[in-house]
Motif scaffolding. Structure first.
Motif, PDB file in Angstrom:
ATOM      1  N   GLN A  80      88.533 112.425  37.051  1.00  0.00           N
ATOM      2  CA  GLN A  80      89.987 112.605  37.060  1.00  0.00           C
ATOM      3  C   GLN A  80      90.464 113.071  38.440  1.00  0.00           C
ATOM      4  O   GLN A  80      91.445 112.550  38.976  1.00  0.00           O
ATOM      5  N   ARG A  81      89.775 114.030  39.019  1.00  0.00           N
ATOM      6  CA  ARG A  81      90.152 114.550  40.333  1.00  0.00           C
ATOM      7  C   ARG A  81      89.955 113.499  41.430  1.00  0.00           C
ATOM      8  O   ARG A  81      90.751 113.418  42.364  1.00  0.00           O
ATOM      9  N   ILE A  82      88.911 112.678  41.307  1.00  0.00           N
ATOM     10  CA  ILE A  82      88.702 111.593  42.275  1.00  0.00           C
ATOM     11  C   ILE A  82      89.852 110.604  42.187  1.00  0.00           C
ATOM     12  O   ILE A  82      90.461 110.229  43.192  1.00  0.00           O
ATOM     13  N   GLU A  83      90.180 110.175  40.961  1.00  0.00           N
ATOM     14  CA  GLU A  83      91.251 109.191  40.783  1.00  0.00           C
ATOM     15  C   GLU A  83      92.604 109.719  41.233  1.00  0.00           C
ATOM     16  O   GLU A  83      93.437 108.952  41.712  1.00  0.00           O
ATOM     17  N   ASN A  84      92.815 111.016  41.114  1.00  0.00           N
ATOM     18  CA  ASN A  84      94.077 111.620  41.552  1.00  0.00           C
ATOM     19  C   ASN A  84      94.084 111.984  43.029  1.00  0.00           C
ATOM     20  O   ASN A  84      95.080 112.491  43.536  1.00  0.00           O
ATOM     21  N   GLY A  85      92.963 111.766  43.712  1.00  0.00           N
ATOM     22  CA  GLY A  85      92.889 112.056  45.140  1.00  0.00           C
ATOM     23  C   GLY A  85      92.707 113.518  45.471  1.00  0.00           C
ATOM     24  O   GLY A  85      92.897 113.934  46.613  1.00  0.00           O
ATOM     25  N   LYS A  86      92.317 114.311  44.506  1.00  0.00           N
ATOM     26  CA  LYS A  86      92.165 115.748  44.726  1.00  0.00           C
ATOM     27  C   LYS A  86      90.741 116.147  45.077  1.00  0.00           C
ATOM     28  O   LYS A  86      90.488 117.298  45.402  1.00  0.00           O
ATOM     29  N   ARG A  87      89.808 115.199  44.997  1.00  0.00           N
ATOM     30  CA  ARG A  87      88.398 115.501  45.272  1.00  0.00           C
ATOM     31  C   ARG A  87      87.867 114.535  46.317  1.00  0.00           C
ATOM     32  O   ARG A  87      88.157 113.345  46.295  1.00  0.00           O
ATOM     33  N   PHE A  88      87.121 115.080  47.253  1.00  0.00           N
ATOM     34  CA  PHE A  88      86.457 114.243  48.248  1.00  0.00           C
ATOM     35  C   PHE A  88      85.369 113.426  47.564  1.00  0.00           C
ATOM     36  O   PHE A  88      84.809 113.844  46.552  1.00  0.00           O
ATOM     37  N   VAL A  89      85.064 112.250  48.106  1.00  0.00           N
ATOM     38  CA  VAL A  89      84.010 111.390  47.589  1.00  0.00           C
ATOM     39  C   VAL A  89      83.001 111.185  48.712  1.00  0.00           C
ATOM     40  O   VAL A  89      83.364 110.752  49.805  1.00  0.00           O
ATOM     41  N   THR A  90      81.743 111.502  48.443  1.00  0.00           N
ATOM     42  CA  THR A  90      80.718 111.320  49.469  1.00  0.00           C
ATOM     43  C   THR A  90      80.346 109.845  49.559  1.00  0.00           C
ATOM     44  O   THR A  90      80.610 109.059  48.641  1.00  0.00           O
ATOM     45  N   ASP A  91      79.695 109.484  50.647  1.00  0.00           N
ATOM     46  CA  ASP A  91      79.254 108.096  50.806  1.00  0.00           C
ATOM     47  C   ASP A  91      78.239 107.721  49.736  1.00  0.00           C
ATOM     48  O   ASP A  91      78.233 106.600  49.230  1.00  0.00           O
ATOM     49  N   ILE A  92      77.403 108.656  49.348  1.00  0.00           N
ATOM     50  CA  ILE A  92      76.413 108.406  48.297  1.00  0.00           C
ATOM     51  C   ILE A  92      77.127 108.121  46.976  1.00  0.00           C
ATOM     52  O   ILE A  92      76.787 107.166  46.262  1.00  0.00           O
ATOM     53  N   GLU A  93      78.122 108.930  46.650  1.00  0.00           N
ATOM     54  CA  GLU A  93      78.892 108.719  45.429  1.00  0.00           C
ATOM     55  C   GLU A  93      79.633 107.389  45.474  1.00  0.00           C
ATOM     56  O   GLU A  93      79.658 106.651  44.484  1.00  0.00           O
ATOM     57  N   LEU A  94      80.226 107.071  46.608  1.00  0.00           N
ATOM     58  CA  LEU A  94      80.970 105.826  46.757  1.00  0.00           C
ATOM     59  C   LEU A  94      80.081 104.620  46.496  1.00  0.00           C
ATOM     60  O   LEU A  94      80.467 103.677  45.795  1.00  0.00           O
ATOM     61  N   LYS A  95      78.877 104.666  47.025  1.00  0.00           N
ATOM     62  CA  LYS A  95      77.930 103.563  46.831  1.00  0.00           C
ATOM     63  C   LYS A  95      77.595 103.376  45.352  1.00  0.00           C
ATOM     64  O   LYS A  95      77.614 102.254  44.840  1.00  0.00           O
ATOM     65  N   VAL A  96      77.334 104.461  44.653  1.00  0.00           N
ATOM     66  CA  VAL A  96      76.984 104.379  43.229  1.00  0.00           C
ATOM     67  C   VAL A  96      78.197 103.970  42.396  1.00  0.00           C
ATOM     68  O   VAL A  96      78.081 103.160  41.468  1.00  0.00           O
ATOM     69  N   ILE A  97      79.367 104.499  42.727  1.00  0.00           N
ATOM     70  CA  ILE A  97      80.581 104.115  42.004  1.00  0.00           C
ATOM     71  C   ILE A  97      80.798 102.609  42.124  1.00  0.00           C
ATOM     72  O   ILE A  97      81.101 101.929  41.142  1.00  0.00           O
ATOM     73  N   ALA A  98      80.646 102.076  43.329  1.00  0.00           N
ATOM     74  CA  ALA A  98      80.802 100.634  43.544  1.00  0.00           C
ATOM     75  C   ALA A  98      79.794  99.851  42.709  1.00  0.00           C
ATOM     76  O   ALA A  98      80.139  98.844  42.086  1.00  0.00           O
ATOM     77  N   GLU A  99      78.556 100.316  42.663  1.00  0.00           N
ATOM     78  CA  GLU A  99      77.525  99.628  41.881  1.00  0.00           C
ATOM     79  C   GLU A  99      77.858  99.648  40.390  1.00  0.00           C
ATOM     80  O   GLU A  99      77.748  98.632  39.705  1.00  0.00           O
ATOM     81  N   VAL A 100      78.286 100.801  39.899  1.00  0.00           N
ATOM     82  CA  VAL A 100      78.615 100.941  38.476  1.00  0.00           C
ATOM     83  C   VAL A 100      79.815 100.069  38.102  1.00  0.00           C
ATOM     84  O   VAL A 100      79.843  99.448  37.043  1.00  0.00           O
ATOM     85  N   LEU A 101      80.811 100.008  38.990  1.00  0.00           N
ATOM     86  CA  LEU A 101      82.007  99.199  38.726  1.00  0.00           C
ATOM     87  C   LEU A 101      81.802  97.720  39.083  1.00  0.00           C
ATOM     88  O   LEU A 101      82.687  96.902  38.862  1.00  0.00           O
ATOM     89  N   ARG A 102      80.653  97.418  39.683  1.00  0.00           N
ATOM     90  CA  ARG A 102      80.298  96.048  40.077  1.00  0.00           C
ATOM     91  C   ARG A 102      81.290  95.435  41.056  1.00  0.00           C
ATOM     92  O   ARG A 102      81.756  94.310  40.907  1.00  0.00           O
ATOM     93  N   VAL A 103      81.607  96.248  42.073  1.00  0.00           N
ATOM     94  CA  VAL A 103      82.446  95.801  43.181  1.00  0.00           C
ATOM     95  C   VAL A 103      81.775  96.247  44.475  1.00  0.00           C
ATOM     96  O   VAL A 103      80.846  97.047  44.458  1.00  0.00           O
ATOM     97  N   SER A 104      82.267  95.750  45.594  1.00  0.00           N
ATOM     98  CA  SER A 104      81.730  96.212  46.872  1.00  0.00           C
ATOM     99  C   SER A 104      82.386  97.545  47.222  1.00  0.00           C
ATOM    100  O   SER A 104      83.509  97.833  46.799  1.00  0.00           O
ATOM    101  N   TYR A 105      81.671  98.341  47.987  1.00  0.00           N
ATOM    102  CA  TYR A 105      82.270  99.605  48.420  1.00  0.00           C
ATOM    103  C   TYR A 105      83.491  99.341  49.278  1.00  0.00           C
ATOM    104  O   TYR A 105      84.448 100.104  49.286  1.00  0.00           O
ATOM    105  N   GLN A 106      83.492  98.216  50.007  1.00  0.00           N
ATOM    106  CA  GLN A 106      84.647  97.861  50.843  1.00  0.00           C
ATOM    107  C   GLN A 106      85.909  97.666  49.987  1.00  0.00           C
ATOM    108  O   GLN A 106      86.996  98.057  50.384  1.00  0.00           O
ATOM    109  N   GLU A 107      85.730  97.078  48.826  1.00  0.00           N
ATOM    110  CA  GLU A 107      86.875  96.880  47.925  1.00  0.00           C
ATOM    111  C   GLU A 107      87.475  98.226  47.519  1.00  0.00           C
ATOM    112  O   GLU A 107      88.683  98.349  47.362  1.00  0.00           O
ATOM    113  N   LEU A 108      86.633  99.229  47.346  1.00  0.00           N
ATOM    114  CA  LEU A 108      87.117 100.556  46.977  1.00  0.00           C
ATOM    115  C   LEU A 108      87.873 101.221  48.126  1.00  0.00           C
ATOM    116  O   LEU A 108      88.728 102.073  47.896  1.00  0.00           O
ATOM    117  N   LEU A 109      87.549 100.839  49.340  1.00  0.00           N
ATOM    118  CA  LEU A 109      88.164 101.468  50.509  1.00  0.00           C
ATOM    119  C   LEU A 109      89.416 100.747  50.987  1.00  0.00           C
ATOM    120  O   LEU A 109      90.203 101.314  51.746  1.00  0.00           O
TER     121      LEU A 109
END
Length: 82
Positions: free
Chosen positions: A51-80
C-alpha cells in the motif's frame, strides 16, 4: 541540493504503475495477494508495505523492483516509465 524524491514529492516513481498493473491482472489481485506473491519470491513485504509503495510513501530498492517486475511479469523499465 539533492532530493531523494520524485518530481511530485513521492518516494518512488514506480508505485502508481505497480498499482495500475496489479489492478489489470486477469485474476483479481489485492494488495495482500501481491504481498503474498512477493513473499513467495523472497521479498519481505506485507500488505501495508505494498500500500505504501503504491501510494509513493515508501522507497523501493532495486532488488525489490526486480522481483516486483518478475512477479507482475513486466520489465522493470515498464515500472519506471511515467
Amino acid at each position: 541540493m539533492y532530493k531523494n524524491k520524485a518530481k511530485d514529492g513521492r518516494n518512488n516513481v514506480c508505485g502508481h504503475k505497480i498499482k495500475e498493473i496489479r489492478e489489470k491482472l486477469p485474476e483479481k489481485t489485492s494488495q495482500r495477494k501481491l504481498a503474498d506473491m512477493l513473499q513467495m519470491a523472497g521479498i519481505d513485504v506485507d500488505k501495508n508495505a505494498v500500500q505504501r509503495i503504491e501510494n509513493g510513501k515508501r522507497f523501493v530498492t532495486d532488488i525489490e523492483l526486480k522481483v516486483i517486475a518478475e512477479v507482475l511479469r513486466v520489465s522493470y523499465q515498464e515500472l519506471l516509465d511515467d
